[in-house]
Design a protein around this motif. Structure first.
Motif, PDB file in Angstrom:
ATOM      1  N   LYS A   6       0.941  -0.905   0.004  1.00  0.00           N
ATOM      2  CA  LYS A   6       0.592  -0.007   0.117  1.00  0.00           C
ATOM      3  C   LYS A   6       1.177   1.037   0.012  1.00  0.00           C
ATOM      4  N   VAL A   7       0.560   1.840  -1.092  1.00  0.00           N
ATOM      5  CA  VAL A   7       1.563   3.287  -1.175  1.00  0.00           C
ATOM      6  C   VAL A   7       0.604   4.440  -1.470  1.00  0.00           C
ATOM      7  N   GLY A   8       0.305   5.103  -0.174  1.00  0.00           N
ATOM      8  CA  GLY A   8      -1.123   6.463  -0.049  1.00  0.00           C
ATOM      9  C   GLY A   8      -2.486   5.446  -0.112  1.00  0.00           C
ATOM     10  N   ASP A   9      -2.523   5.946  -1.990  1.00  0.00           N
ATOM     11  CA  ASP A   9      -4.029   5.567  -1.405  1.00  0.00           C
ATOM     12  C   ASP A   9      -4.466   4.356  -2.298  1.00  0.00           C
ATOM     13  N   GLY A  10      -3.611   3.967  -2.969  1.00  0.00           N
ATOM     14  CA  GLY A  10      -3.374   2.358  -4.054  1.00  0.00           C
ATOM     15  C   GLY A  10      -2.391   2.032  -3.779  1.00  0.00           C
ATOM     16  N   TYR A  11      -1.759   0.857  -4.182  1.00  0.00           N
ATOM     17  CA  TYR A  11      -1.644   0.201  -4.406  1.00  0.00           C
ATOM     18  C   TYR A  11      -0.487  -0.223  -5.089  1.00  0.00           C
ATOM     19  N   SER A  12       1.066  -0.504  -5.008  1.00  0.00           N
ATOM     20  CA  SER A  12       2.308  -1.016  -6.185  1.00  0.00           C
ATOM     21  C   SER A  12       2.832  -1.688  -5.743  1.00  0.00           C
ATOM     22  N   LEU A  13       3.597  -2.306  -6.813  1.00  0.00           N
ATOM     23  CA  LEU A  13       4.301  -3.148  -7.219  1.00  0.00           C
ATOM     24  C   LEU A  13       5.718  -3.047  -6.674  1.00  0.00           C
ATOM     25  N   ALA A  14       6.153  -3.642  -6.046  1.00  0.00           N
ATOM     26  CA  ALA A  14       7.914  -3.387  -6.058  1.00  0.00           C
ATOM     27  C   ALA A  14       8.814  -3.486  -6.630  1.00  0.00           C
ATOM     28  N   CYS A  15       8.281  -4.432  -7.509  1.00  0.00           N
ATOM     29  CA  CYS A  15       9.266  -4.504  -8.913  1.00  0.00           C
ATOM     30  C   CYS A  15       9.036  -4.086  -9.746  1.00  0.00           C
ATOM     31  N   THR A  16       8.321  -3.520 -10.769  1.00  0.00           N
ATOM     32  CA  THR A  16       7.945  -3.071 -11.396  1.00  0.00           C
ATOM     33  C   THR A  16       7.856  -1.175 -10.662  1.00  0.00           C
ATOM     34  N   ASP A  17       6.944  -1.183 -10.303  1.00  0.00           N
ATOM     35  CA  ASP A  17       6.829   0.360  -9.838  1.00  0.00           C
ATOM     36  C   ASP A  17       7.699   1.261  -8.741  1.00  0.00           C
ATOM     37  N   GLY A  18       8.520   0.130  -8.629  1.00  0.00           N
ATOM     38  CA  GLY A  18       9.509  -0.197  -7.206  1.00  0.00           C
ATOM     39  C   GLY A  18      11.055  -0.116  -8.376  1.00  0.00           C
ATOM     40  N   PRO A  19      12.015  -0.819  -7.109  1.00  0.00           N
ATOM     41  CA  PRO A  19      11.978  -0.464  -5.602  1.00  0.00           C
ATOM     42  C   PRO A  19      11.052   0.745  -4.904  1.00  0.00           C
ATOM     43  N   TRP A  20      11.989   2.149  -5.666  1.00  0.00           N
ATOM     44  CA  TRP A  20      12.240   3.228  -4.216  1.00  0.00           C
ATOM     45  C   TRP A  20      10.701   3.855  -4.385  1.00  0.00           C
ATOM     46  N   PHE A  21      10.707   3.896  -3.405  1.00  0.00           N
ATOM     47  CA  PHE A  21       9.273   4.910  -3.291  1.00  0.00           C
ATOM     48  C   PHE A  21       9.355   5.972  -2.256  1.00  0.00           C
ATOM     49  N   ASP A  22       8.017   6.656  -1.742  1.00  0.00           N
ATOM     50  CA  ASP A  22       8.360   7.625  -1.103  1.00  0.00           C
ATOM     51  C   ASP A  22       7.962   7.419   0.581  1.00  0.00           C
ATOM     52  N   ALA A  23       8.843   7.510   1.209  1.00  0.00           N
ATOM     53  CA  ALA A  23       8.553   6.279   2.205  1.00  0.00           C
ATOM     54  C   ALA A  23       7.168   7.065   3.147  1.00  0.00           C
ATOM     55  N   HIS A  24       7.445   8.310   2.870  1.00  0.00           N
ATOM     56  CA  HIS A  24       5.854   9.056   4.011  1.00  0.00           C
ATOM     57  C   HIS A  24       4.840   8.407   3.550  1.00  0.00           C
ATOM     58  N   SER A  25       4.144   7.800   2.186  1.00  0.00           N
ATOM     59  CA  SER A  25       3.286   7.134   1.714  1.00  0.00           C
ATOM     60  C   SER A  25       3.080   5.536   1.707  1.00  0.00           C
ATOM     61  N   ILE A  26       4.100   5.260   2.295  1.00  0.00           N
ATOM     62  CA  ILE A  26       3.947   3.343   2.227  1.00  0.00           C
ATOM     63  C   ILE A  26       3.243   3.193   3.871  1.00  0.00           C
ATOM     64  N   ASP A  27       2.728   2.205   4.004  1.00  0.00           N
ATOM     65  CA  ASP A  27       2.047   1.849   5.072  1.00  0.00           C
ATOM     66  C   ASP A  27       2.804   1.219   5.654  1.00  0.00           C
ATOM     67  N   TRP A  28       3.540   1.116   6.314  1.00  0.00           N
ATOM     68  CA  TRP A  28       5.484   0.553   7.498  1.00  0.00           C
ATOM     69  C   TRP A  28       4.320  -0.810   7.682  1.00  0.00           C
ATOM     70  N   GLU A  29       3.837  -0.699   8.841  1.00  0.00           N
ATOM     71  CA  GLU A  29       3.055  -1.111   9.463  1.00  0.00           C
ATOM     72  C   GLU A  29       2.198  -2.793   8.837  1.00  0.00           C
ATOM     73  N   GLU A  30       1.972  -2.535   7.685  1.00  0.00           N
ATOM     74  CA  GLU A  30       1.608  -3.894   6.669  1.00  0.00           C
ATOM     75  C   GLU A  30       2.571  -4.187   6.436  1.00  0.00           C
ATOM     76  N   VAL A  31       3.739  -3.566   5.836  1.00  0.00           N
ATOM     77  CA  VAL A  31       4.682  -4.454   5.388  1.00  0.00           C
ATOM     78  C   VAL A  31       5.424  -4.562   6.158  1.00  0.00           C
ATOM     79  N   ILE A  32       5.494  -4.665   7.718  1.00  0.00           N
ATOM     80  CA  ILE A  32       6.000  -5.424   8.340  1.00  0.00           C
ATOM     81  C   ILE A  32       5.175  -6.455   8.968  1.00  0.00           C
ATOM     82  N   LYS A  33       3.775  -6.360   8.997  1.00  0.00           N
ATOM     83  CA  LYS A  33       3.134  -7.921   9.077  1.00  0.00           C
ATOM     84  C   LYS A  33       3.138  -8.703   8.351  1.00  0.00           C
ATOM     85  N   LYS A  34       3.462  -7.966   7.140  1.00  0.00           N
ATOM     86  CA  LYS A  34       3.529  -9.615   5.997  1.00  0.00           C
ATOM     87  C   LYS A  34       4.546 -10.021   5.910  1.00  0.00           C
TER      88      LYS A  34
END
Length: 240
Positions: free
Chosen positions: A186-214
């Protein structure tokens, strides 16, 4: 491990891109950052943490598959004073990005938290290379970058709420071309793929709680796979 791999098709990789390594036809596919390129290939850093990476350490002589370069390059530009925070496997990405930003005139401080690859880091022409035990913020920073650990990225994002922060999340990545959706986040109001949209993102827009949980999604399967491989290695050594 520091690996130097003959793979001419990777020699034009840009800073911040990654490759997929697969040792054998039935081996797991592993994403790793390109540390640097040379005429006929590239080098990378491999952290030995589980069955697949241990297999490369124990049996690796050549790779069945080397895919890439993958992902979007880091948005290299002039930012000013840049601080890179790195842990674990992320040190290769931090070094490659730091080099590109230094060439553009940025002031580069690289902060890392493990006493590994110190010889490589000492050779880098960064303004500062700091080995830290505890996480802390620096003053007058124009850009912060984190790579290698999700909790580190979350904490740094909280420490620098008003400073631009670019990060690469640690996620499962199976296909690396946007088909399996295993690296969806989850990035901002939508979802992105780390492989093709990333791997670099605006960190303030990432739902880190969800990423850590996974992070623990396949923890039990990884544990079993490592145990089985260790038994296989022990059996081979007894037979020898």
């Amino acid at each position: 491990m520091l690996l130097r791999i003959y793979a001419p098709h990777i020699s034009d990789a840009k800073a911040g891109q990654f490759v997929i390594l697969q040792l054998k036809e039935d081996s797991e596919r592993i994403p790793v950052f390109v540390l640097e390129t040379f005429q006929d290939g590239f080098s990378c850093i491999l952290e030995i943490v589980g069955r697949s990476t241990l297999e490369i350490k124990e049996e690796g002589e050549e790779f069945y598959y080397v895919g890439g370069p993958l992902g979007k390059p880091f948005p290299a530009n002039y930012y000013g004073k840049v601080v890179l925070y790195s842990k674990n496997w992320g040190v290769a990405g931090a070094i490659s990005v730091g080099r590109a930003l230094k060439e553009m005139g940025n002031h580069i401080t690289l902060v890392y938290f493990e006493e590994v690859f110190t010889d490589i880091l000492k050779k880098e022409k960064f303004d500062e290379v700091i080995l830290e035990k505890d996480l802390k913020a620096y003053k007058g920073v124009d850009l912060v970058i984190t790579v290698g650990d999700n909790l580190l990225s979350k904490n740094v994002s909280d420490m620098y709420p008003s400073v631009r922060h670019i990060a690469t999340p640690k996620v499962y990545m199976l296909c690396s071309v946007g088909l399996c959706l295993s690296c969806r986040l989850k990035v901002g109001d939508g979802y992105s793929l780390a492989c093709t949209d990333g791997p670099w993102f605006d960190a303030h827009s990432i739902d880190w709680e969800e990423v850590i949980k996974k992070e623990d999604t396949y923890k039990e399967e990884e544990k079993i796979a490592l145990e089985e491989y260790l038994k296989k290695l022990a059996s081979k050594r007894i037979s020898a």
